[in-house]
Structure formats: structure tokens, C-alpha cells
Design a protein around this motif. Structure first.
Motif, PDB file in Angstrom:
ATOM      1  N   ILE A  32      78.402  99.809  35.473  1.00 34.19           N
ATOM      2  CA  ILE A  32      77.724 101.012  35.016  1.00 34.19           C
ATOM      3  C   ILE A  32      77.376 100.831  33.544  1.00 34.19           C
ATOM      4  O   ILE A  32      78.253 100.535  32.719  1.00 34.19           O
ATOM      5  CB  ILE A  32      78.620 102.263  35.188  1.00 34.19           C
ATOM      6  N   GLY A  33      76.100 100.991  33.208  1.00 37.97           N
ATOM      7  CA  GLY A  33      75.647 100.853  31.834  1.00 37.97           C
ATOM      8  C   GLY A  33      75.155 102.166  31.264  1.00 37.97           C
ATOM      9  O   GLY A  33      74.367 102.866  31.906  1.00 37.97           O
ATOM     10  N   ASP A  34      75.627 102.496  30.072  1.00 37.58           N
ATOM     11  CA  ASP A  34      75.149 103.706  29.394  1.00 37.58           C
ATOM     12  C   ASP A  34      74.826 103.439  27.926  1.00 37.58           C
ATOM     13  O   ASP A  34      74.879 104.340  27.100  1.00 37.58           O
ATOM     14  CB  ASP A  34      76.160 104.847  29.522  1.00 37.58           C
ATOM     15  N   ARG A  35      74.486 102.165  27.634  1.00 38.05           N
ATOM     16  CA  ARG A  35      74.176 101.767  26.257  1.00 38.05           C
ATOM     17  C   ARG A  35      75.325 102.143  25.321  1.00 38.05           C
ATOM     18  O   ARG A  35      75.125 102.636  24.228  1.00 38.05           O
ATOM     19  CB  ARG A  35      72.863 102.412  25.778  1.00 38.05           C
ATOM     20  N   TYR A  36      76.554 101.922  25.803  1.00 36.79           N
ATOM     21  CA  TYR A  36      77.760 102.213  25.029  1.00 36.79           C
ATOM     22  C   TYR A  36      77.805 103.675  24.577  1.00 36.79           C
ATOM     23  O   TYR A  36      78.188 103.992  23.460  1.00 36.79           O
ATOM     24  CB  TYR A  36      77.881 101.264  23.841  1.00 36.79           C
ATOM     25  N   GLY A  37      77.417 104.547  25.501  1.00 32.75           N
ATOM     26  CA  GLY A  37      77.482 105.982  25.250  1.00 32.75           C
ATOM     27  C   GLY A  37      76.224 106.580  24.667  1.00 32.75           C
ATOM     28  O   GLY A  37      76.142 107.804  24.521  1.00 32.75           O
ATOM     29  N   ALA A  38      75.228 105.768  24.352  1.00 28.97           N
ATOM     30  CA  ALA A  38      74.017 106.287  23.705  1.00 28.97           C
ATOM     31  C   ALA A  38      73.027 106.892  24.686  1.00 28.97           C
ATOM     32  O   ALA A  38      72.198 107.713  24.294  1.00 28.97           O
ATOM     33  CB  ALA A  38      73.336 105.165  22.913  1.00 28.97           C
ATOM     34  N   SER A  39      73.064 106.508  25.953  1.00 24.28           N
ATOM     35  CA  SER A  39      72.025 106.962  26.888  1.00 24.28           C
ATOM     36  C   SER A  39      72.484 108.065  27.829  1.00 24.28           C
ATOM     37  O   SER A  39      71.654 108.649  28.542  1.00 24.28           O
ATOM     38  CB  SER A  39      71.501 105.781  27.712  1.00 24.28           C
ATOM     39  N   ALA A  40      73.774 108.359  27.880  1.00 22.55           N
ATOM     40  CA  ALA A  40      74.278 109.392  28.788  1.00 22.55           C
ATOM     41  C   ALA A  40      75.596 109.936  28.274  1.00 22.55           C
ATOM     42  O   ALA A  40      76.332 109.257  27.541  1.00 22.55           O
ATOM     43  CB  ALA A  40      74.468 108.819  30.196  1.00 22.55           C
ATOM     44  N   ALA A  41      75.915 111.157  28.661  1.00 23.55           N
ATOM     45  CA  ALA A  41      77.199 111.744  28.296  1.00 23.55           C
ATOM     46  C   ALA A  41      78.339 110.918  28.877  1.00 23.55           C
ATOM     47  O   ALA A  41      78.247 110.409  29.994  1.00 23.55           O
ATOM     48  CB  ALA A  41      77.276 113.185  28.808  1.00 23.55           C
ATOM     49  N   HIS A  42      79.407 110.795  28.125  1.00 18.64           N
ATOM     50  CA  HIS A  42      80.552 110.004  28.580  1.00 18.64           C
ATOM     51  C   HIS A  42      81.096 110.528  29.898  1.00 18.64           C
ATOM     52  O   HIS A  42      81.567 109.753  30.738  1.00 18.64           O
ATOM     53  CB  HIS A  42      81.655 110.017  27.514  1.00 18.64           C
TER      54      HIS A  42
END
Length: 306
Positions: free
Chosen positions: A203-213
Motif C-alpha cells: 500500500i502506497g500513500d507517498r509516506y502519508g502525503a497522498s492520503a489520511a493515515h
């Protein structure tokens, strides 16, 4: 029930030299969930002129596909969310890049000054018009014309992103938030640095930058609960699409999901294995769990708070 939108313009020639829609939007009869699913690399209609221009055989040229990912996630439509799926292959055009990440070594003339010729992805042969497929295999026999490269971007890349942008915007207006799930697959050989066990799903979230944790944690938790070995952001944190469309502070969230091909495809023959149906059912279950999680009290304030 569902319906599919097929763009009337911007088509690409298929093997029989007829024009086919470059992508399809599979819509539920009524969208009931604040989710948009996207499969940008699962296209498998190869224009015959492209195949003839390649030094690769018809199997090798498919090595960079996200094999059958659109089918793996097709169940989300019945759950009430739309699915955008490319029909053109990633080796021909990669919409998970900036619009003009182009390698000047590939073309027969100078590129426009606005082209990004210095990105790491271009250096690795994986720009908007890729130079390589997996395992560092060169695609083309010779150089492409600049006009051909720019034409692919204007005819297909831009309409693709216009459609994705519109789907996200419509979802945001309807629900007050929009959650993009960008769907991909990865080679079975992928390992996480420092570990010997292969990840089943990343799962990728740009280290928290693109989606809520909270969304990222929920995705990892639900997939782990279904029996998969799940990691977050390593080695894939999300590409251009995840980075470009994820704006958590505005209620726009983007997660990338990478599924290990060893779970469902024979990578030598590029055919589905007996694991395909099980994985598809589990991914549909996962999507439903994510939808329930958002529906049952995950307020926008909480999404934006982290």
C-alpha cells in the motif's frame, strides 16, 4: 448491473487496424460510494504498427503490463464505485508519469523545451513513452518521430487524465470527499529491503502525503486480516497519479495498491493461475471493507486531521 463509457475520440489502432477506445469507464448504475478505482497499466490491446516497430516478440513486449488488474478489481463496480481501465498498453504509453517525461535518445528530432528529459524515470527508461519493458529490454528497433510521441500524449494521455480528473471531481462534489485507489501489480521477485519474505501487497500513500493515515492503516489492516503479507510504501510509495491527485487537506485521498503477480499469474506464460479467482474475491471483499470503514463514521474532519 453496470455500464461502460468508451471515449469516441482519441482511439488507437488495434491488431486489425480498426480504431478502439483507448480506455473504458465501468460505472455502477448509481454511484453510492466516495471511491474511484483506476487501472492505468492493465491495457492489453497492442497497436499493430507499435508491435512491428518493436524488437521484442509478442510475449516479451507484455512484460510491463499489470496483468489482468482491471479484472481483479472489477467487482468494485457492483459495490457502487466506478473503475477506469486503460486498454492501451503501458509499453506504448504510461499515464502514471508526468505528461512529458521523455527521453531524447528515443526520438529523431529535438523535443519541445517543456519536456522533462532529466527525471529519474526517464533515466531508467520508464518515461511517458517508455524505452524499456521489464528486465531492461529495449522496446524499439529505431527512433520514434517526435510527432508520434507527442500525438500519443495529446490523443490518449490527456483524455485519460481528463476523465480521471472528472470522475474524482464528481465524486468529491457528490460525497464531500473522494478516495482514489490506483491499482497495480508487481513482479513476484520483489522483496523489501532487509527482509527475505516477499510482500503479497504493498500500500502506497507517498509516506502519508497522498492520503489520511487512517485510510492507509485501514487498508493494511483489512488486507492482513484476509491473510496477506502487507507492507506500506516500500519499495513502492506511489507514482505520479497518487502524488498528483492525493490532496488530503481538501478531502482528496489517493492510495496505490500493488499486488504480487505470483499470487495469480504465471509470469512465464502470462496466464491466470488457479489463484486468480480467490484473489479477485478477496480484493472485492477488501474494497467493501474500505467502503464500510468510510461509511460508518470516518468523518471528513477525521480524514483531514492526520
Amino acid at each position: 448491473m453496470q455500464e461502460a463509457d468508451r471515449p469516441a475520440t482519441g482511439g488507437t489502432p488495434d491488431a486489425g487496424s480498426t480504431m478502439v477506445a483507448p480506455f473504458e469507464i465501468h460505472r455502477p448504475v448509481q454511484q453510492t460510494e466516495p471511491f474511484v478505482f483506476n487501472s492505468p497499466h492493465s491495457g492489453r490491446i497492442y497497436p499493430e504498427p507499435f508491435v512491428q516497430s518493436s524488437r521484442l516478440d509478442r510475449l516479451s513486449i507484455r512484460r510491463s503490463e499489470d496483468h489482468f488488474v482491471d479484472e481483479l478489481f472489477a467487482g468494485v463496480v457492483q459495490l457502487g464505485a466506478p473503475l477506469l481501465a486503460a486498454q492501451f498498453p503501458r509499453a506504448w504509453l504510461d499515464v502514471n508519469r508526468e505528461p512529458y517525461e521523455l527521453d531524447p535518445r528515443m526520438f529523431d528530432g529535438p523535443l519541445p523545451p517543456f519536456a522533462n528529459i532529466g527525471s529519474m524515470r526517464v533515466a531508467g527508461g520508464l518515461g511517458t513513452i517508455p524505452r524499456l519493458v521489464a528486465e531492461n529490454m529495449d522496446i524499439y528497433r529505431g527512433r520514434l518521430s517526435v510527432e508520434e510521441g507527442l500525438s500519443r500524449i495529446e490523443r490518449v494521455y490527456r483524455p485519460y487524465h481528463a476523465s480521471l480528473r472528472r470522475m474524482i471531481a464528481q465524486t468529491h462534489v457528490q460525497f464531500g470527499k473522494a478516495i482514489l485507489i490506483d491499482c497495480h501489480s508487481m513482479p513476484a521477485s520483489v522483496r523489501v529491503a532487509g527482509g527475505s519474505r516477499r510482500p503479497d501487497i504493498i500500500i502506497g500513500d507517498r509516506y502519508g502525503a497522498s492520503a489520511a493515515h487512517d485510510l492507509s492503516r485501514a487498508a493494511v489492516s483489512f488486507l492482513s486480516g484476509l491473510g496477506y503479507h502487507v507492507v506500506r510504501n516500500k519499495p513502492y510509495a506511489g507514482g505520479f497519479i497518487t502524488e498528483h491527485y492525493g490532496r488530503p487537506s481538501r478531502g482528496l485521498h489517493a492510495l496505490q495498491i500493488e499486488v504480487n503477480r505470483g499470487l495469480y499469474v504465471d509470469e512465464a506464460r502470462l496466464e491466470k493461475t488457479s489463484g486468480f479467482d480467490v484473489l479477485k474475491a478477496d480484493l472485492t471483499e477488501f474494497a467493501g471493507q474500505m467502503m464500510d470503514h468510510v461509511r460508518e463514521g470516518l468523518s471528513e474532519d477525521r480524514l483531514a486531521a492526520e
